[in-house]
Design a protein around this motif. Sequence first.
Motif, PDB file in Angstrom:
ATOM      1  N   ALA A 158      25.572  30.845  58.989  1.00  0.00           N
ATOM      2  CA  ALA A 158      24.377  30.207  58.420  1.00  0.00           C
ATOM      3  C   ALA A 158      23.104  30.741  59.069  1.00  0.00           C
ATOM      4  O   ALA A 158      22.088  30.950  58.396  1.00  0.00           O
ATOM      5  CB  ALA A 158      24.469  28.688  58.593  1.00  0.00           C
ATOM      6  N   ARG A 159      23.161  30.998  60.360  1.00  0.00           N
ATOM      7  CA  ARG A 159      21.976  31.568  61.039  1.00  0.00           C
ATOM      8  C   ARG A 159      21.676  32.957  60.473  1.00  0.00           C
ATOM      9  O   ARG A 159      20.523  33.298  60.237  1.00  0.00           O
ATOM     10  CB  ARG A 159      22.215  31.652  62.554  1.00  0.00           C
ATOM     11  CG  ARG A 159      22.125  30.328  63.282  1.00  0.00           C
ATOM     12  CD  ARG A 159      20.755  29.668  63.123  1.00  0.00           C
ATOM     13  NE  ARG A 159      19.676  30.480  63.689  1.00  0.00           N
ATOM     14  CZ  ARG A 159      18.468  30.621  63.161  1.00  0.00           C
ATOM     15  NH1 ARG A 159      18.154  30.009  62.030  1.00  0.00           N
ATOM     16  NH2 ARG A 159      17.564  31.373  63.763  1.00  0.00           N
ATOM     17  N   LYS A 160      22.733  33.723  60.249  1.00  0.00           N
ATOM     18  CA  LYS A 160      22.560  35.064  59.693  1.00  0.00           C
ATOM     19  C   LYS A 160      21.923  34.986  58.302  1.00  0.00           C
ATOM     20  O   LYS A 160      21.154  35.863  57.910  1.00  0.00           O
ATOM     21  CB  LYS A 160      23.932  35.742  59.615  1.00  0.00           C
ATOM     22  CG  LYS A 160      23.872  37.245  59.458  1.00  0.00           C
ATOM     23  CD  LYS A 160      25.250  37.866  59.627  1.00  0.00           C
ATOM     24  CE  LYS A 160      25.194  39.358  59.341  1.00  0.00           C
ATOM     25  NZ  LYS A 160      26.538  39.959  59.315  1.00  0.00           N
ATOM     26  N   LEU A 161      22.231  33.917  57.563  1.00  0.00           N
ATOM     27  CA  LEU A 161      21.702  33.750  56.211  1.00  0.00           C
ATOM     28  C   LEU A 161      20.319  33.103  56.216  1.00  0.00           C
ATOM     29  O   LEU A 161      19.739  32.868  55.162  1.00  0.00           O
ATOM     30  CB  LEU A 161      22.668  32.899  55.370  1.00  0.00           C
ATOM     31  CG  LEU A 161      24.005  33.566  55.005  1.00  0.00           C
ATOM     32  CD1 LEU A 161      25.005  32.531  54.488  1.00  0.00           C
ATOM     33  CD2 LEU A 161      23.782  34.660  53.957  1.00  0.00           C
ATOM     34  N   GLY A 162      19.808  32.763  57.421  1.00  0.00           N
ATOM     35  CA  GLY A 162      18.447  32.239  57.497  1.00  0.00           C
ATOM     36  C   GLY A 162      18.317  30.742  57.347  1.00  0.00           C
ATOM     37  O   GLY A 162      17.239  30.234  57.029  1.00  0.00           O
ATOM     38  N   TYR A 172      28.360  35.868  65.605  1.00  0.00           N
ATOM     39  CA  TYR A 172      27.197  36.739  65.907  1.00  0.00           C
ATOM     40  C   TYR A 172      27.644  38.173  66.212  1.00  0.00           C
ATOM     41  O   TYR A 172      27.116  38.817  67.121  1.00  0.00           O
ATOM     42  CB  TYR A 172      26.388  36.175  67.071  1.00  0.00           C
ATOM     43  CG  TYR A 172      26.004  34.732  66.870  1.00  0.00           C
ATOM     44  CD1 TYR A 172      25.069  34.378  65.910  1.00  0.00           C
ATOM     45  CD2 TYR A 172      26.618  33.742  67.622  1.00  0.00           C
ATOM     46  CE1 TYR A 172      24.744  33.045  65.698  1.00  0.00           C
ATOM     47  CE2 TYR A 172      26.297  32.409  67.420  1.00  0.00           C
ATOM     48  CZ  TYR A 172      25.367  32.064  66.456  1.00  0.00           C
ATOM     49  OH  TYR A 172      25.058  30.750  66.244  1.00  0.00           O
ATOM     50  N   GLY A 173      28.658  38.632  65.489  1.00  0.00           N
ATOM     51  CA  GLY A 173      29.108  40.000  65.703  1.00  0.00           C
ATOM     52  C   GLY A 173      29.903  40.192  66.973  1.00  0.00           C
ATOM     53  O   GLY A 173      30.263  41.321  67.318  1.00  0.00           O
ATOM     54  N   MET A 174      30.183  39.100  67.693  1.00  0.00           N
ATOM     55  CA  MET A 174      30.985  39.198  68.915  1.00  0.00           C
ATOM     56  C   MET A 174      32.381  38.636  68.662  1.00  0.00           C
ATOM     57  O   MET A 174      32.526  37.570  68.103  1.00  0.00           O
ATOM     58  CB  MET A 174      30.333  38.427  70.065  1.00  0.00           C
ATOM     59  CG  MET A 174      31.048  38.666  71.395  1.00  0.00           C
ATOM     60  SD  MET A 174      30.524  37.493  72.671  1.00  0.00           S
ATOM     61  CE  MET A 174      31.426  36.023  72.175  1.00  0.00           C
ATOM     62  N   ARG A 175      33.379  39.407  69.073  1.00  0.00           N
ATOM     63  CA  ARG A 175      34.762  38.961  68.905  1.00  0.00           C
ATOM     64  C   ARG A 175      35.220  38.160  70.120  1.00  0.00           C
ATOM     65  O   ARG A 175      35.089  38.618  71.259  1.00  0.00           O
ATOM     66  CB  ARG A 175      35.644  40.203  68.734  1.00  0.00           C
ATOM     67  CG  ARG A 175      37.158  40.026  68.884  1.00  0.00           C
ATOM     68  CD  ARG A 175      37.831  39.486  67.650  1.00  0.00           C
ATOM     69  NE  ARG A 175      37.377  40.071  66.406  1.00  0.00           N
ATOM     70  CZ  ARG A 175      37.840  41.219  65.884  1.00  0.00           C
ATOM     71  NH1 ARG A 175      38.764  41.901  66.504  1.00  0.00           N
ATOM     72  NH2 ARG A 175      37.380  41.662  64.741  1.00  0.00           N
ATOM     73  N   VAL A 176      35.731  36.946  69.856  1.00  0.00           N
ATOM     74  CA  VAL A 176      36.458  36.187  70.874  1.00  0.00           C
ATOM     75  C   VAL A 176      37.933  36.451  70.594  1.00  0.00           C
ATOM     76  O   VAL A 176      38.417  36.113  69.515  1.00  0.00           O
ATOM     77  CB  VAL A 176      36.191  34.669  70.759  1.00  0.00           C
ATOM     78  CG1 VAL A 176      36.986  33.897  71.806  1.00  0.00           C
ATOM     79  CG2 VAL A 176      34.702  34.367  70.864  1.00  0.00           C
ATOM     80  N   GLN A 177      38.632  37.091  71.510  1.00  0.00           N
ATOM     81  CA  GLN A 177      40.049  37.415  71.287  1.00  0.00           C
ATOM     82  C   GLN A 177      40.885  36.801  72.397  1.00  0.00           C
ATOM     83  O   GLN A 177      40.664  37.099  73.574  1.00  0.00           O
ATOM     84  CB  GLN A 177      40.257  38.935  71.267  1.00  0.00           C
ATOM     85  CG  GLN A 177      41.718  39.367  71.186  1.00  0.00           C
ATOM     86  CD  GLN A 177      42.352  39.022  69.845  1.00  0.00           C
ATOM     87  OE1 GLN A 177      41.892  39.465  68.805  1.00  0.00           O
ATOM     88  NE2 GLN A 177      43.399  38.197  69.866  1.00  0.00           N
ATOM     89  N   ALA A 178      41.821  35.938  72.008  1.00  0.00           N
ATOM     90  CA  ALA A 178      42.650  35.265  73.014  1.00  0.00           C
ATOM     91  C   ALA A 178      44.112  35.632  72.851  1.00  0.00           C
ATOM     92  O   ALA A 178      44.582  35.839  71.732  1.00  0.00           O
ATOM     93  CB  ALA A 178      42.486  33.753  72.896  1.00  0.00           C
ATOM     94  N   PHE A 179      44.809  35.693  73.973  1.00  0.00           N
ATOM     95  CA  PHE A 179      46.264  35.782  73.973  1.00  0.00           C
ATOM     96  C   PHE A 179      46.784  34.698  74.899  1.00  0.00           C
ATOM     97  O   PHE A 179      46.127  34.334  75.884  1.00  0.00           O
ATOM     98  CB  PHE A 179      46.737  37.158  74.453  1.00  0.00           C
ATOM     99  CG  PHE A 179      46.425  38.261  73.476  1.00  0.00           C
ATOM    100  CD1 PHE A 179      47.152  38.400  72.306  1.00  0.00           C
ATOM    101  CD2 PHE A 179      45.388  39.138  73.724  1.00  0.00           C
ATOM    102  CE1 PHE A 179      46.845  39.401  71.392  1.00  0.00           C
ATOM    103  CE2 PHE A 179      45.076  40.150  72.816  1.00  0.00           C
ATOM    104  CZ  PHE A 179      45.819  40.276  71.648  1.00  0.00           C
TER     105      PHE A 179
END
Lengths: 61, 405
Positions: free
Chosen positions: B167-171, B334-341
């Motif tokens: 939603a932030r990206k869409l303004g 925000y273009g950042m990947r959170v990757q969990a194992f």
Amino acid sequence: MKVHVDMSICLLHGQCVIAAPEVFSFDDAGGLVWVTEIDDSQVADAEAASDACPEQAIILG
Amino acid sequence: MADPRITIVGASLAGLRTAEAVLAELPQARIMLVGDEPHAPYNRPPLSKDSMEALAGGQAPRAEVFEKLLLRSKIMPGQIEMRLGVAAAGIESGNVRLEDGALLRSDFVVAATGIRPRRMPMQGAADRRHVLRSFDDAEALAQAMRPGAQMVVIGAGFIGCEIAATARKLGLHVTVVEPAPQPMLRALGHRVAAAMAALHRRHGVTLLTGRSVETFEAERVILDDGKALEADVIVEALGSRPNTEWLAASGADLSDGVLVDDRMQAIGAQNLLAVGDLARFANPLFDDLPRRVEHWCVPGQTAKRAAATIAARVSGGAPAPDFAPMPSFWSDQYGMRVQAFGAPALAETQTVVEGDLTQIGVAPIVVEYARGDHLVGVIGLGAPPALIARYRARLMDALCAPVTA
């Protein structure tokens, strides 16, 4: 069997590297590399990798 | 049981993968795949991200957005039967009764009905309240996401946070209301959750933690401290409830999803199995406590297991004894990947092993999670996959090492 990855949709989740480490890997720069022609012994792993890809970017044929 | 009749209820990722896995094991099986949505099986993760952006911006027609979500399948036309747009009403003597009255005679029933969003019990503001689970939900929400609109997201779990970021990206102007002290706290633990909170605030989200919603007025959300938030669009992202009502007469333990053994066989219901978000199973990598796991990879893992169980029961054999899948989940914000194992939610302590949490979204971070002296999880924040892969291998070694008490 041929292996193709559509790099326009790949988001580097790396699930294929986990599922089929003999077929998919990361190079030193962190990019995805793969074996383009696999033998029968690698097909099951490659299919598992294709199923595990959240972006469905792996095409086998 | 030469040609077993297998009814799979739920035509999403778990149901489709189960059908494929059963076909691979038992080509002669008669498989019926039933789903309550009218759509062919599709992928849900992009609904809060790329698909929502495309739908909201009107960049792509609806059909084109959906086309990208369709799950590719190895199943050829005619290999299985599909009934879409009809829900299961109940179990009758081990068979499945559909809401249109049809009775599907079944040697095995696989429950893959997944989850649905929890809703707030209060009335009000009905014209602007949304949830996000299905493509239809995404479409309705996207239509309301106009630049400059005031959005209130209730719940700062992964779905709520991803919607806020989109939603932030869409303004849109975005306020997130969360009763816990940090967003995604249970999944990420205090330190990483605090860093994620900072990331959201840096991107202009008003994050109100420790607050809950008291009531809805026509165009406002009223919080427990009396604060009123103007709201053009409201998203309820409060977590989920398992869709198990149709299994009430099955004899299975439905206290949270469907309790299954390590073969995905329901406890208390002979011919019932459960897969995907519904299945509550113990993972010996961690302990013997059964849990439901709402990660994208679980449907594929449990589908294969369920198919092996069915094949073994049809042929009289036994499937491999151990089922210990490595959990994995991701989120893009925000273009950042959170990757969990692994299972960071089980950890008591977190150790930053690469980078610095103050640099979230700017530089790669890797955090290891431990319970007592044992590693139980790892999370990468904007970390290159090759880097996380090394820590995943380290985690795998630790989880598979014999435990010395």
